[in-house]
Design a protein around this motif. Structure first.
Motif, PDB file in Angstrom:
ATOM      1  N   ASP A 124     -50.721  30.721  36.129  1.00 45.56           N
ATOM      2  CA  ASP A 124     -50.829  29.695  37.160  1.00 45.56           C
ATOM      3  C   ASP A 124     -52.309  29.509  37.491  1.00 45.56           C
ATOM      4  N   LEU A 125     -52.621  28.488  38.260  1.00 48.72           N
ATOM      5  CA  LEU A 125     -54.006  28.287  38.662  1.00 48.72           C
ATOM      6  C   LEU A 125     -54.460  29.445  39.540  1.00 48.72           C
ATOM      7  N   LEU A 140     -59.705  28.081  40.996  1.00 43.90           N
ATOM      8  CA  LEU A 140     -59.533  26.816  40.281  1.00 43.90           C
ATOM      9  C   LEU A 140     -58.810  25.792  41.141  1.00 43.90           C
ATOM     10  N   ARG A 141     -57.841  26.272  41.903  1.00 43.93           N
ATOM     11  CA  ARG A 141     -57.114  25.344  42.780  1.00 43.93           C
ATOM     12  C   ARG A 141     -58.085  24.726  43.778  1.00 43.93           C
ATOM     13  N   ARG A 178     -60.496  22.345  42.004  1.00 43.66           N
ATOM     14  CA  ARG A 178     -59.828  21.083  41.702  1.00 43.66           C
ATOM     15  C   ARG A 178     -59.772  20.191  42.944  1.00 43.66           C
ATOM     16  N   GLU A 181     -59.624  30.826  33.564  1.00 43.40           N
ATOM     17  CA  GLU A 181     -60.491  30.429  34.660  1.00 43.40           C
ATOM     18  C   GLU A 181     -61.816  29.858  34.144  1.00 43.40           C
ATOM     19  N   GLY A 198     -61.066  26.518  32.750  1.00 41.56           N
ATOM     20  CA  GLY A 198     -60.796  25.588  33.846  1.00 41.56           C
ATOM     21  C   GLY A 198     -62.088  25.140  34.501  1.00 41.56           C
ATOM     22  N   VAL A 223     -54.072  24.927  30.623  1.00 49.51           N
ATOM     23  CA  VAL A 223     -55.018  24.791  31.742  1.00 49.51           C
ATOM     24  C   VAL A 223     -55.136  23.321  32.155  1.00 49.51           C
ATOM     25  N   LEU A 243     -52.273  22.475  34.255  1.00 55.58           N
ATOM     26  CA  LEU A 243     -52.377  23.031  35.602  1.00 55.58           C
ATOM     27  C   LEU A 243     -53.370  22.240  36.447  1.00 55.58           C
ATOM     28  N   LEU A 244     -54.464  21.818  35.823  1.00 54.72           N
ATOM     29  CA  LEU A 244     -55.506  21.122  36.585  1.00 54.72           C
ATOM     30  C   LEU A 244     -55.087  19.698  36.932  1.00 54.72           C
TER      31      LEU A 244
END
Lengths: 314, 815
Positions: free
Chosen positions: B19-20, B24-25, B28, B329, B332, B386, B389-390
């Motif tokens: 998961d992120l 990264l979350r 983003r 990561e 990302g 990735v 997820l992004l």
């Protein structure tokens, strides 16, 4: 001495087709072409293909496509269409003979003819075009409707053509048909998708218009025939998702041979509503709400406890 | 031929479970929220340098300009950064390039904020705007595009600018868009030798002069310039190292402090030296991309990312120095930078053609090696994951389909499509691309190492390519068809762009019409191509890219020659767009006017000139709509597309360029169809004036394919499009077709079957809420939209309004 004619009567007889839908991915294995035939012995209140119930051609009017151009005025030879520029046409259902002249006049596709007479050859020509996709995906033809078992000769002839080219054949049925119809179709059939709607006979009659005696009897014989069968339950909340019906269904499947331990749930949806409007028919299950994912999972568990393995068609 | 690296199911499961990370979350969210800024710093430094170097050689001047910029441009490391390096100090910022494009920013001299508004309200501060104005005025009239325009005018008068004003091409010949050349970084070399290795190579070149083996002074200047720019790049990375150390000293959080120390270590090592770890490899790639982005306006092309990063990833994983989480990561962090790299559009047309101002940093995955073995690896899956997820709309990701591609990679790609709500990744047929290159005389070994530029246009890794350069990106075939029906007069300007091929009302047969179109097409296209060739001889006098030459130009360092100097080792390409619009239009005229004689040419032209308004116009438009259309498996319509495509290809192929290198045709789309339609009157296919043209180069007319996805694919295969290296087929599906793993599995089979039978490209887009709403109110444009659930048949436009609302709601919920 007179020779047998070489042409085949069944292949020449046209049958009413409402739609031929390529890249169908929910009705049988792989990538399939779905052929919808007109006519059904039942009249289920939740039916999502109301245009397939009657065995006769019908005209639908899709109001939101109409631009009131008046092009259809004068197209009707039996005086069943009231039409003029500036207003939407009205169809006198009793007078309409389903000839489709008005639909032909409508360039916008607001007037549509449900039920185009097609021969086996014509249908097969469309079906075989996707052969490369069937081969790669293990797909093939699924005949649906309506109930295709009302057209056993047509289906048998179509299936034989398919088998001749190695195309997998599948029929989707309500089970409400004479056993002789099954006998005709089964030898050329690879897979049957068989609906079990309600096990209680009285309730079945109330919601579908017919007793289910014949359906259940046919189910047994189908099971004994050895043709691969997938039983399906169109899950309509408040109508056939009661504990009792689920238990009855599991019980019925348990009473069949050992292969009948799988049930596919087809969650109710109201996508067919627009088609009722187009036929000037009332949509009855207005208060039914599609089952939630949680509810489906709960039902899946309940049936699993009763020895029935469930899949959910999305 | 075999698969070189088996990706285990355990590894796939590990990747799917990722998961992120919180960082990264947050990153983003931050980049999606951040204001987009235009920065004047680069322009200011460029101007200063240009003043200082007056009188020196162009190559040296450009090298010193680069040095001045990277040694002085303001920089920042933001709190969430794990990979560092941006062209400006802003989280989202874009430099401007008056030294390349002159005074070409639309709206720069207006009193309002229209120039800043291109990116973001208030993107250009008043002080920065003053600087941009000053630098634009300084470089005005002196840049390569300015000089090209002067040369064009000297030979063809105002024809080139007339074509631009009429919106007959993309980008416009005068736009100065892509004044550079496209080539990906030579990542294998950079990662294994570092800048130091490049400098040594340049020094070896200079030694050849000392040994009296070379006399061409241009080479001497090039190698001197190479040393200047590569050294400057090392300095640039060291500036980041220093900054990271400063921030580390001030950092309160011990975790962040250690992270910054590590960033500093990495920046001290790369890009000067060969990358030793996965982290160093990604950081090196980013530094180089930023360096390229500070030198040239449109440096695209990352290329085959899963391949370049594989050695360091594999080694780090084997030695236990790297976890999948950490790798995700780092990836990302980099993908966020590359996906959100901003570009300020310039010129008359670019702003309209590329409304989304993100650089097209294309990433390619999978593919084959020189011998044809499948090279899919763990990173192919991890990068897709990735991206999913992004959920960013960029970078462009291309999955390279070839006959041995693992089925699971296609499935993973479709899952990523679903997560990003469509479009990313796209799938392209490598076997077709390789066959096309081989047919044009390249070796299969060289051809197999292609990568996609921007979207689908294939470029050889070992070549410098001119696709979209010198002002010739695409020919608007529909525009030329429109000229044919109007005696060469352009719609928007009323000026004569084409030749008078006669009054269509006088044409007695379909062939007369088609011949007229052919003559018109040859006239316009040959002029257009010729303008591009002329530009090739003008541009290098005024513009050089020493850094991009070292980094991206195959043969530049070896030959001592700037990437801008055109030669026979380069490749050339062009896009001829709107083939389907023209074929459908020809088909409609053939059917209605000549075959069935339903209407006369006069009636048709009148209706089109009135833009199909009025009852009579509407009637004729409906007839036009109902004429056979491409995409429905109707032979005559599909073969018409084949015919027009082949004809257009033959005209382009017949054009003799100075180096006699075959011109490759690739029909990419971008968002060009909106722009392309603006200069075209109503067409006989039923499209109204100024409406968008067909989306993609193989896609059926909007809303006109009614046989479902397989019907479209059959039509596409029948039309062939073999004259093109690559074409675009954009397919739009409602989420009912993509939401379950089972249906994605079937879509993967569909894709695979399509490619095995010769399909070139496919891209799946989920129909979004906006489009469904449009379908509800304008059903006539969306008759093709299918809703699929078990045992049910209906088109979206036939659903009742309540149900349509439900489908719209679900599409937004992703269920």
């Amino acid at each position: 001495m007179c020779e047998e004619p070489t042409w085949d009567y069944e292949t020449l007889m046209p049958t009413l087709v409402t739609d031929i839908q390529g890249f169908s991915i929910h009705d049988g294995p792989g990538i399939r072409t779905l052929v919808f035939l007109k006519g059904c012995g039942l009249g289920c209140t939740w039916c999502s293909n109301p245009e397939c119930i009657s065995g006769r051609p019908e005209v639908g009017f899709v109001r939101n496509l109409c631009i009131q151009c008046g092009d259809c005025a004068g197209s009707c030879s039996v005086d069943a269409l009231v039409s003029e520029a500036g207003r939407s046409p009205e169809i006198h259902r009793r007078r309409c003979n389903g000839c489709g002249a008005c639909a032909a006049a409508c360039a916008r596709g607001a007037l549509v003819l449900y039920g185009k007479a097609m021969t086996v050859d014509e249908v097969f020509d469309k079906v075989r075009r996707d052969r490369m996709f069937y081969e790669a995906s293990g797909g093939g033809l699924t005949v649906s409707g309506g109930d295709p078992l009302l057209h056993p000769r047509f289906v048998r002839a179509l299936f034989e053509r398919c088998r001749g080219e190695g195309i997998h054949t599948c029929v989707e049925t309500s089970g409400y048909a004479a056993w002789s119809a099954f006998e005709r179709v089964l030898p050329a059939t690879d897979l049957i998708l068989y609906d079990l709607k309600i096990i209680d006979e009285e309730a079945h009659g109330r919601y579908t218009g017919r007793s289910n005696k014949r359906i259940l009897a046919n189910a047994r014989r189908i099971d004994e025939s050895g043709v691969e069968t997938l039983f399906r339950l169109p899950l309509v909340p408040g109508i056939n998702d009661s504990d009792k019906n689920l238990a009855d269904t599991a019980c019925f499947l348990q009473s069949l041979g050992p292969r009948a331990r799988h049930l596919q749930l087809m969650p109710y949806h109201d996508y067919g509503r627009g088609k009722y409007d187009s036929l000037d028919r009332a949509y009855i299950p207005t208060d039914v709400v599609a089952p939630t994912a949680e509810r489906l999972e709960q039902i899946r568990k309940e049936l699993a406890e009763r020895g029935i393995d469930c899949s959910i068609s999305l | 031929m075999a698969t070189l690296h088996e990706v285990t199911t355990d590894r796939l499961a590990e990747i799917d479970a990722l998961d992120l990370t919180d960082r990264l979350r947050a990153l983003r969210e931050a980049v999606l929220r951040a204001p987009r800024m235009i920065s004047a710093d680069r322009a200011k430094l460029a101007m200063e340098s240009w003043k200082e170097t007056q009188g020196e050689d162009i190559e040296i001047r450009r090298a010193k300009l680069f040095q001045k910029i990277v040694e002085n441009v303001p920089m920042a490391i933001h709190d969430l950064d794990i990979i560092v390096g941006r062209e400006t100090e802003h989280l989202l910022g874009a430099p401007v390039f008056p030294d390349e494009t002159g005074d070409a920013l639309p709206g720069l001299w207006a009193d309002d904020d229209s120039v800043g508004g291109m990116l973001f309200e208030g993107a250009l501060s008043p002080t920065d705007k003053e600087v941009v104005r000053e630098t634009s005025a300084f470089f005005r009239g002196q840049t390569a595009p300015d000089q090209v325009a002067t040369a064009w005018e000297a030979v063809l008068g105002s024809w080139a600018s007339d074509l631009t004003d009429a919106k007959g091409s993309d980008p416009s010949p005068d736009s100065g868009f892509y004044p550079g050349i496209t080539a990906r970084g030579r990542w294998e070399l950079i990662l294994s030798k570092g800048m130091r290795g490049m400098i040594e190579e340049a020094e070896a070149g200079i030694r050849r002069f000392q040994e009296m083996k070379e006399t061409d002074v241009d080479k001497l200047y090039f190698w001197q310039a190479a040393i200047i720019v590569c050294t400057a790049m090392i300095t640039y990375a060291r500036r980041y190292a220093l900054l990271a150390r400063e921030l580390a000293a001030k950092a309160g959080d011990p975790v962040r402090r250690e992270e910054l120390e590590q960033i500093a270590d990495v920046c001290e090592w790369v890009p000067e030296h060969p990358a030793r770890t996965f982290h160093e490899a990604i950081q090196c790639l980013n530094f180089i991309q930023v360096g390229r982005g500070l030198e040239a306006m449109y440096p695209l092309l990352i290329g085959r990312l899963d391949q370049y990063l594989w050695p360091s990833f594999e080694a780090d994983m084997r030695e236990g120095r790297l976890t999948l989480e950490r790798a995700a990561e780092l990836l990302g962090g980099a993908l966020t930078l590359w996906g959100m790299k901003l570009v300020v559009p310039v010129g008359k047309t670019q702003r309209e053609t590329h409304q989304v101002s993100f650089a097209i940093n294309s990433v390619n995955l999978s593919g084959v090696d020189a011998d044809g073995n499948d090279v899919t690896n763990d990173l192919s899956y991890l990068i897709l994951h990735v991206i999913g997820l992004l959920k960013l709309s960029a970078p462009t990701v291309l999955v390279n389909w070839h006959s041995q591609v693992p089925h699971s990679l296609l499935v993973k790609g479709l899952e990523t499509n679903y997560r990003t709500k469509g479009g990313i990744p796209l799938f392209e047929n490598s076997d077709h691309v390789v066959a096309s290159f081989v047919a044009d005389g390249f070796s299969a070994e060289e051809a197999r190492n292609w990568y996609g530029q921007g979207c689908v246009t294939p470029i050889l890794s070992t070549r410098i390519d001119h696709n979209g350069c010198e002002g010739k990106g695409a020919v608007n075939v529909a525009f030329i068809f429109d000229l044919t029906l109007h005696r060469g007069i352009a719609y928007l300007t009323g000026k004569k762009i084409g030749i008078d091929v006669g009054d269509p009302r006088e044409f007695g047969t379909f062939d007369e019409l088609y011949d007229a179109f052919k003559r018109q097409y040859e006239y316009v296209v040959n002029r257009f191509l010729w303008l591009g060739t002329l530009a090739q001889s003008v541009e290098p006098k005024y513009l050089r890219f020493p850094f991009n030459s070292c980094i991206a130009g195959y043969g530049c360092l070896e030959k001592g020659q700037d990437i801008m100097i055109t030669d026979a080792d380069h490749t050339y390409g062009i896009s001829d767009r709107a083939i389907v619009d023209v074929a459908d239009s020809l088909m409609a005229v053939k059917k209605l006017v000549f075959d069935d004689r339903t209407i006369t040419m006069d009636e048709l032209l009148r209706a089109m000139d009135a833009n199909f308004e009025g009852n009579e116009g509407e009637r004729i438009r409906r007839l036009c709509f109902n004429a056979p259309k491409f995409g429905n498996d109707i032979d005559e319509a599909d073969f018409m597309v084949r015919e027009v495509g082949r004809f257009s290809g033959s005209v382009i192929n017949a054009y003799q360029n100075p180096f006699d290198v075959p011109c490759k045709i690739s029909r990419e789309g971008l968002s060009w169809h909106y722009f392309g339609g603006l200069g075209v009157r109503a067409l006989p296919n039923g499209r109204k004036a100024k409406e968008p043209l067909d989306d993609g180069s193989m896609s059926p007319m909007r809303g006109m394919d009614k046989q479902g996805p397989t019907g479209v694919l059959r039509s596409v295969l029948k039309a062939g499009f073999d004259e093109s290296y690559a074409s675009c087929l954009n397919q739009k599906y409602s989420s009912t077709l993509m939401r379950s793993p089972e249906s994605r599995e079937k879509l993967a089979v569909l894709t695979d079957t399509f490619f095995r039978n010769g399909g070139q490209h496919i891209q799946f887009n989920l129909v979004d809420e906006e489009e469904l709403l449009d379908a509800k109110s304008h059903p006539e444009n969306h008759k093709d939209l299918v809703v699929r659930v078990g045992g049910f048949s209906a088109y979206f436009v036939m659903l009742s309004p309540e149900v349509q609302d439900d489908v719209i709601y679900r599409s937004e919920q992703g269920c």
